[in-house]
Write an enzyme that holds these catalytic residues in place. Structure first.
Site, PDB file in Angstrom:
ATOM      1  N   HIS A 160       0.743  -1.207  -0.058  1.00 56.42           N
ATOM      2  CA  HIS A 160      -0.072  -0.078   0.041  1.00 56.42           C
ATOM      3  C   HIS A 160       0.719   1.206  -0.057  1.00 56.42           C
ATOM      4  O   HIS A 160       0.414   2.354  -0.613  1.00 56.42           O
ATOM      5  CB  HIS A 160      -1.081  -0.088   1.142  1.00 56.42           C
ATOM      6  CG  HIS A 160      -1.632   1.266   1.466  1.00 56.42           C
ATOM      7  ND1 HIS A 160      -1.559   2.210   2.438  1.00 56.42           N
ATOM      8  CD2 HIS A 160      -2.819   1.758   0.643  1.00 56.42           C
ATOM      9  CE1 HIS A 160      -2.428   3.219   2.458  1.00 56.42           C
ATOM     10  NE2 HIS A 160      -3.004   2.841   1.452  1.00 56.42           N
ATOM     11  N   GLU A 212       1.963   1.908  -3.489  1.00 62.15           N
ATOM     12  CA  GLU A 212       0.825   2.462  -4.199  1.00 62.15           C
ATOM     13  C   GLU A 212       0.740   4.033  -4.233  1.00 62.15           C
ATOM     14  O   GLU A 212       0.666   4.766  -5.219  1.00 62.15           O
ATOM     15  CB  GLU A 212      -0.562   1.966  -3.735  1.00 62.15           C
ATOM     16  CG  GLU A 212      -1.715   2.306  -4.338  1.00 62.15           C
ATOM     17  CD  GLU A 212      -2.843   2.402  -3.655  1.00 62.15           C
ATOM     18  OE1 GLU A 212      -3.504   3.632  -3.652  1.00 62.15           O
ATOM     19  OE2 GLU A 212      -3.219   1.740  -2.921  1.00 62.15           O
ATOM     20  N   HIS A 213       1.035   4.751  -3.204  1.00 61.92           N
ATOM     21  CA  HIS A 213       1.236   6.121  -2.804  1.00 61.92           C
ATOM     22  C   HIS A 213       2.371   6.550  -3.469  1.00 61.92           C
ATOM     23  O   HIS A 213       2.300   7.594  -4.077  1.00 61.92           O
ATOM     24  CB  HIS A 213       1.250   6.444  -0.999  1.00 61.92           C
ATOM     25  CG  HIS A 213      -0.357   6.484  -0.596  1.00 61.92           C
ATOM     26  ND1 HIS A 213      -0.713   7.538   0.039  1.00 61.92           N
ATOM     27  CD2 HIS A 213      -0.924   5.394  -0.247  1.00 61.92           C
ATOM     28  CE1 HIS A 213      -1.894   7.250   0.640  1.00 61.92           C
ATOM     29  NE2 HIS A 213      -2.003   5.730   0.284  1.00 61.92           N
TER      30      HIS A 213
END
Length: 441
Positions: free
Chosen positions: A65, A68-69
């Site tokens: 995650h 992803e950022h």
């Protein structure tokens, strides 16, 4: 009314069957899926990576995650934050999401902007630039996101604790966003290692849906993604498996912030598998029968209307996972009723269902509703792109996706009851109570 519903479902079934899906594979290993939909001059462009939080290295929870950022921080060709601005300037929208099993990036734009979208996405597939400042900033962002979505929500905290109890050995017990203490320690090198190993064409699926011609999409994909080198660090997705679960686990989470107590229970359940989806289909129908409709399902009728012991009762199951999923129930009691009495009422309804079996008329109605929901769920370009992308990311095939609706209709009441008797095994269950601190005392 029944005739009208049947006619509508028949029409929708015909529309769904007319969908045209083409598949290709580039020389560097990238899978390409094209879904034609010429109703409007728009296109959805998605890149799915077969890497999710369940694939993270031990001690680095949240890295999928986090990356992803960081993927929006730019390359040598695109400045940090500019990718979304470019998409917006074209009248489009973009975003990304991370799950247990995959990470996906998408843009929705006018069909004649597809070439530009491939240019941008292929660029950041292997050319991401990361500075220490980028990492520091985004790490704080994900920590704040965890604080807002999980740490400040007692229900989310209970769900996190229940998943950790449900999966005693499998990484599905680790939250997608990560454990806070491990998130805080994620470094620039951690992100680069994860990116360089996993973000490559031979670990990706390109899904393009909309007003496009397959041959033209393939030509664009070859031009933009074809030159991207594959990674030699992609490994088989072999994960730890669950040992035999021999005892029910029970949790009570008491928090002063709880406004509405409830009982929730999950059971380990089979997932959808390539060429083998009947058990999952039976579980899908079982969830709909027991708690899919807020007024007519078995739980709703028994607990909300007949005995009036609950203000809400539902069942849930998805099955779209690479490994074993969960099947569950949630019941919110009426004010003044204890969670113990609520759980006992739930168990009484389940026992009665296991004894009496499936009502034939209800079963036919549920099948019609499920069929309609499946088709309506795909009645937009982005919905169809997500359906195929998610399925292929967990190892299902295009044929599996197209067979799913038929399998759901073919499943018998006997198969549903067999699935119920198998899945409702308290030895493989986790029961959680969310309550106030006062009630817990």
């Amino acid at each position: 009314m029944r005739l009208a519903l049947g006619f509508a479902v028949a029409l929708m079934a015909g529309a769904a069957a007319a969908d045209t899906v083409s598949t290709f594979k580039l020389d560097n290993g990238m899978d390409v899926v094209v879904i034609e939909d010429h109703r409007a001059p728009v296109v959805v462009h998605m890149v799915w990576y077969r890497i999710g939080s369940a694939d993270e290295p031990a001690g680095h929870s949240g890295i999928a995650h986090f990356l992803e950022h960081l993927m929006f921080q730019g390359t040598e060709e695109v400045a940090p934050g500019d990718l979304s601005k470019i998409v917006s300037a074209q009248g489009g929208s973009d975003n990304a999401f991370t799950t247990l099993d995959y990470t996906a990036y998408f843009q929705r734009v006018a069909a004649d902007r597809l070439d530009l979208m491939m240019t941008l996405e292929a660029d950041r597939m292997r050319n991401l630039n990361l500075t220490e400042d980028d990492v520091t900033t985004e790490r704080q962002v994900i920590l704040e996101e965890r604080g807002e979505r999980t740490d400040s929500d007692p229900g989310a905290l209970l769900g996190e604790q229940m998943a950790a109890a449900q999966y005693m050995n499998h990484p599905y017990g680790t939250p997608v966003i990560g454990w806070r203490h491990e998130m805080a320690a994620l470094s620039r090198q951690d992100a680069l290692d994860f990116y360089q190993a996993n973000y490559a064409p031979n670990n990706a699926i390109l899904v393009v849906a909309g007003d496009v011609v397959p041959a033209e999409v393939l030509a664009m994909a070859k031009a933009h993604y074809g030159p991207v080198p594959p990674s030699d660090r992609i490994t088989p997705r072999v994960r730890p498996t669950e040992p035999p679960q021999l005892s029910e686990r029970r949790l009570v989470l008491a928090d002063a912030r709880v406004a509405q107590p409830y009982v929730i229970r999950t059971y380990l359940a089979a997932e959808r598998n390539p060429g083998d989806q009947r058990e999952a289909a039976a579980l899908k129908l079982l969830a709909e029968l027991l708690g899919g409709n807020p007024t007519t399902s078995v739980l709703a009728r028994a607990l909300q209307f007949d005995t009036q012991k609950a203000v809400y009762a539902a069942a849930f199951y998805d099955g779209m996972s690479l490994d074993a999923d969960t099947f569950g129930f949630v019941v919110v009691p009426v004010p003044g009723q204890s969670l113990g009495d609520t759980e006992a009422a739930l168990d009484a309804v389940l026992d009665k269902f296991l004894t009496e079996g499936v009502n034939a008329e209800e079963f036919a109605r549920i099948k019609a509703q499920v069929r309609a929901a499946e088709i309506y769920g795909r009645d937009n370009v982005q919905g169809r792109a997500r359906t195929y992308g998610a399925a292929l990311s967990i190892g299902l095939t295009v044929q599996d996706v197209q067979d799913w609706a038929t399998i759901l209709q073919d499943v018998t009441a006997e198969e549903v009851m067999a699935a119920a008797n198998k899945v409702l095994n308290r030895k493989q269950a986790v029961t959680g109570w969310l309550t106030t601190e006062e009630a817990a005392e």
